[in-house]
Design a protein around this motif. Sequence first.
Motif, PDB file in Angstrom:
ATOM      1  N   ILE A 147       0.932  -1.102  -0.102  1.00 15.09           N
ATOM      2  CA  ILE A 147       0.025   0.005   0.170  1.00 15.09           C
ATOM      3  C   ILE A 147       0.939   1.415   0.011  1.00 15.09           C
ATOM      4  N   ALA A 148       1.885   1.291   0.810  1.00 19.10           N
ATOM      5  CA  ALA A 148       2.806   2.407   0.925  1.00 19.10           C
ATOM      6  C   ALA A 148       3.449   2.536  -0.343  1.00 19.10           C
ATOM      7  N   LYS A 149       3.861   1.572  -1.130  1.00 18.63           N
ATOM      8  CA  LYS A 149       4.579   1.809  -2.365  1.00 18.63           C
ATOM      9  C   LYS A 149       3.752   2.223  -3.364  1.00 18.63           C
TER      10      LYS A 149
ATOM     11  N   GLU B 289       4.492   5.966  -4.949  1.00 19.35           N
ATOM     12  CA  GLU B 289       4.907   5.939  -6.375  1.00 19.35           C
ATOM     13  C   GLU B 289       3.716   6.571  -7.308  1.00 19.35           C
ATOM     14  N   ARG B 290       2.563   6.509  -6.649  1.00 17.73           N
ATOM     15  CA  ARG B 290       1.266   6.816  -7.586  1.00 17.73           C
ATOM     16  C   ARG B 290       1.449   5.666  -8.917  1.00 17.73           C
ATOM     17  N   ASP B 291       1.545   4.507  -8.555  1.00 20.08           N
ATOM     18  CA  ASP B 291       1.622   3.692  -9.584  1.00 20.08           C
ATOM     19  C   ASP B 291       1.323   2.220  -9.280  1.00 20.08           C
ATOM     20  N   ALA B 292       0.166   1.697  -9.887  1.00 21.72           N
ATOM     21  CA  ALA B 292      -0.171   0.357  -9.518  1.00 21.72           C
ATOM     22  C   ALA B 292       0.063  -0.648 -10.870  1.00 21.72           C
ATOM     23  N   SER B 293       0.812  -0.336 -11.538  1.00 19.51           N
ATOM     24  CA  SER B 293       0.950  -1.038 -12.872  1.00 19.51           C
ATOM     25  C   SER B 293       1.045  -2.387 -12.666  1.00 19.51           C
ATOM     26  N   SER B 294       2.200  -2.612 -11.682  1.00 19.19           N
ATOM     27  CA  SER B 294       2.822  -3.992 -11.388  1.00 19.19           C
ATOM     28  C   SER B 294       1.785  -4.720 -10.576  1.00 19.19           C
ATOM     29  N   ILE B 295       0.786  -4.505 -10.132  1.00 20.09           N
ATOM     30  CA  ILE B 295      -0.191  -5.116  -9.325  1.00 20.09           C
ATOM     31  C   ILE B 295      -1.022  -6.159 -10.135  1.00 20.09           C
ATOM     32  N   SER B 296      -1.244  -7.343  -9.684  1.00 22.14           N
ATOM     33  CA  SER B 296      -2.170  -8.135 -10.596  1.00 22.14           C
ATOM     34  C   SER B 296      -3.382  -7.949 -10.057  1.00 22.14           C
TER      35      SER B 296
ATOM     36  N   ARG C  15      -5.901  -9.752 -11.104  1.00 21.42           N
ATOM     37  CA  ARG C  15      -6.787 -11.073 -10.955  1.00 21.42           C
ATOM     38  C   ARG C  15      -6.080 -11.573  -9.632  1.00 21.42           C
ATOM     39  N   MET C  16      -5.004 -11.408  -9.206  1.00 20.30           N
ATOM     40  CA  MET C  16      -4.600 -11.854  -7.888  1.00 20.30           C
ATOM     41  C   MET C  16      -5.266 -11.372  -6.832  1.00 20.30           C
ATOM     42  N   TYR C  17      -5.397  -9.996  -6.852  1.00 18.39           N
ATOM     43  CA  TYR C  17      -6.044  -9.231  -5.675  1.00 18.39           C
ATOM     44  C   TYR C  17      -7.618  -9.682  -5.625  1.00 18.39           C
ATOM     45  N   VAL C  18      -8.272  -9.888  -6.736  1.00 15.02           N
ATOM     46  CA  VAL C  18      -9.767 -10.273  -6.788  1.00 15.02           C
ATOM     47  C   VAL C  18      -9.872 -11.620  -6.074  1.00 15.02           C
ATOM     48  N   VAL C  19      -8.728 -12.431  -6.375  1.00 14.78           N
ATOM     49  CA  VAL C  19      -8.861 -13.764  -5.730  1.00 14.78           C
ATOM     50  C   VAL C  19      -8.520 -13.781  -4.391  1.00 14.78           C
ATOM     51  N   THR C  20      -7.535 -12.874  -3.868  1.00 12.19           N
ATOM     52  CA  THR C  20      -7.261 -12.630  -2.523  1.00 12.19           C
ATOM     53  C   THR C  20      -8.506 -11.781  -1.752  1.00 12.19           C
ATOM     54  N   VAL C  21      -9.075 -11.043  -2.364  1.00 10.80           N
ATOM     55  CA  VAL C  21     -10.102 -10.571  -1.698  1.00 10.80           C
ATOM     56  C   VAL C  21     -11.393 -11.425  -1.663  1.00 10.80           C
ATOM     57  N   THR C  22     -11.465 -12.349  -2.576  1.00 13.02           N
ATOM     58  CA  THR C  22     -12.470 -13.334  -2.457  1.00 13.02           C
ATOM     59  C   THR C  22     -12.225 -14.316  -1.326  1.00 13.02           C
ATOM     60  N   GLY C  23     -10.925 -14.797  -1.224  1.00 12.84           N
ATOM     61  CA  GLY C  23     -10.454 -15.579  -0.132  1.00 12.84           C
ATOM     62  C   GLY C  23     -10.744 -15.112   1.385  1.00 12.84           C
ATOM     63  N   PHE C  24     -10.406 -13.959   1.401  1.00 13.63           N
ATOM     64  CA  PHE C  24     -10.587 -13.275   2.906  1.00 13.63           C
ATOM     65  C   PHE C  24     -12.109 -13.183   3.048  1.00 13.63           C
ATOM     66  N   ALA C  25     -13.135 -13.070   2.243  1.00 15.37           N
ATOM     67  CA  ALA C  25     -14.407 -13.037   2.271  1.00 15.37           C
ATOM     68  C   ALA C  25     -14.773 -14.403   2.816  1.00 15.37           C
ATOM     69  N   LEU C  26     -14.261 -15.417   1.987  1.00 10.82           N
ATOM     70  CA  LEU C  26     -14.582 -16.805   2.335  1.00 10.82           C
ATOM     71  C   LEU C  26     -14.392 -17.046   3.685  1.00 10.82           C
ATOM     72  N   TRP C  27     -12.893 -16.795   4.017  1.00  9.71           N
ATOM     73  CA  TRP C  27     -12.522 -16.888   5.612  1.00  9.71           C
ATOM     74  C   TRP C  27     -13.388 -16.324   6.602  1.00  9.71           C
ATOM     75  N   ILE C  28     -13.834 -15.027   6.152  1.00 10.75           N
ATOM     76  CA  ILE C  28     -14.642 -14.483   7.006  1.00 10.75           C
ATOM     77  C   ILE C  28     -15.865 -15.086   7.193  1.00 10.75           C
TER      78      ILE C  28
ATOM     79  N   LEU D 141      -6.597  -2.947  -4.196  1.00 13.63           N
ATOM     80  CA  LEU D 141      -7.557  -3.079  -5.131  1.00 13.63           C
ATOM     81  C   LEU D 141      -8.023  -1.685  -5.641  1.00 13.63           C
ATOM     82  N   THR D 142      -8.361  -0.774  -4.511  1.00  9.49           N
ATOM     83  CA  THR D 142      -8.729   0.531  -4.967  1.00  9.49           C
ATOM     84  C   THR D 142      -7.778   1.228  -5.448  1.00  9.49           C
ATOM     85  N   LEU D 143      -6.672   1.242  -4.934  1.00 10.59           N
ATOM     86  CA  LEU D 143      -5.397   1.968  -5.516  1.00 10.59           C
ATOM     87  C   LEU D 143      -5.053   1.469  -6.963  1.00 10.59           C
ATOM     88  N   LYS D 144      -5.207   0.422  -6.993  1.00  7.62           N
ATOM     89  CA  LYS D 144      -5.203  -0.260  -8.494  1.00  7.62           C
ATOM     90  C   LYS D 144      -5.834   0.356  -9.488  1.00  7.62           C
TER      91      LYS D 144
END
Length: 93
Positions: A30-32, A36-43, A45-58, A84-87
């Motif tokens: 998040i800090a990076k 840098e005001r740049d999220a182009s290197s963030i995947s 798909r990976m964060y959509v799956v991560t967010v979904t996984g955390f929702a399922l854990w909850i 995801l929002t910063l992306k």
Amino acid sequence: MAALPLPLPLPELIGTAAALCSMASFVPQIAKIWRERDASSISLRMYVVTVTGFALWIAYGALIGSWPVIGANSVCLALSAVILTLKWRFRDG
């Protein structure tokens, strides 16, 4: 004389350490992105799956009545949702 508090049993100690590491792992990313005001290197798909996984854990934590599972994964969900929002916000690099 007051009794000394008992240390956490090993499973709770390990679980607490794991939860803290999991929660803290999102902060440098998040800090990076913010710095840098740049999220182009963030995947996305990976964060959509991560967010979904955390929702399922909850949901799992709620079903078994485990507040530690619910709490730790709620924090991780919020932090990964920030990424995801910063992306989206810095999508053009």
